[in-house]
Design a protein around this motif. Structure first.
Motif, short mmCIF file in Angstrom:
data_model
loop_
_atom_site.label_atom_id
_atom_site.label_comp_id
_atom_site.label_asym_id
_atom_site.label_seq_id
_atom_site.Cartn_x
_atom_site.Cartn_y
_atom_site.Cartn_z
N ASP A 41 11.27 6.19 1.91
CA ASP A 41 11.60 5.13 0.98
C ASP A 41 13.07 4.73 1.06
O ASP A 41 13.50 3.76 0.44
CB ASP A 41 11.31 5.56 -0.47
CG ASP A 41 9.83 5.77 -0.73
OD1 ASP A 41 9.48 6.74 -1.45
OD2 ASP A 41 9.01 4.97 -0.22
N ASP A 83 0.82 -1.21 0.00
CA ASP A 83 0.00 0.00 0.00
C ASP A 83 0.85 1.27 0.00
O ASP A 83 0.48 2.28 -0.60
CB ASP A 83 -0.92 0.01 1.23
CG ASP A 83 -2.04 -1.00 1.12
OD1 ASP A 83 -2.63 -1.34 2.16
OD2 ASP A 83 -2.33 -1.46 -0.01
N SER A 84 2.01 1.19 0.65
CA SER A 84 2.85 2.38 0.79
C SER A 84 3.45 2.86 -0.53
O SER A 84 3.91 4.00 -0.62
CB SER A 84 3.98 2.10 1.79
OG SER A 84 4.78 1.03 1.34
#
Length: 116
Positions: A89, A61-62
């Motif tokens: 990230d 989802d990220s």
């Protein structure tokens, strides 16, 4: 046996893009699913996304809407296109391959740092 070698990591500013590539060699015919994982400092390794032999993809989802996994059968590579990168990230990104007999292979990883 399958050998995986990642490339393309580096330093990028927030909002930027980076493309990682995973070059595969060996018994590639035995692989049914490929994946990209990342591991941030002090955290467990997490799944980024996968692509099956048939081309179906799945993402955490990220990263949905920002990252794209693709395969180049002619070059035997699995790429991870990363857009709109965020500081969170930042991680070591590793390529993964799972064979029909459940053997699992990993690359050595490549560092991605998102920072201004």
């Amino acid at each position: 046996q399958v050998q995986l070698v990642e490339s393309g990591g580096g330093l990028v500013q927030p909002g930027g893009s980076l493309r990682l590539s995973c070059a595969a060699s060996g018994s590639i015919f035995s692989i049914y699913i490929w994946g990209w994982y990342h591991q941030a400092p002090g955290k467990q390794r997490e799944l980024v996304g996968t692509i099956t032999r048939g081309g179906s993809t799945n993402y955490a989802d990220s990263v949905k809407g920002r990252f794209t996994i693709s395969r180049d059968n002619a070059k035997n590579t699995v790429d991870l296109q990363m857009n709109s990168l965020k500081p969170e990230d930042t991680a070591v990104y590793s390529c993964n391959a799972v064979a029909w007999n459940r053997n699992t292979y990993w690359g050595q990883g490549t560092q991605v740092t998102v920072s201004s």
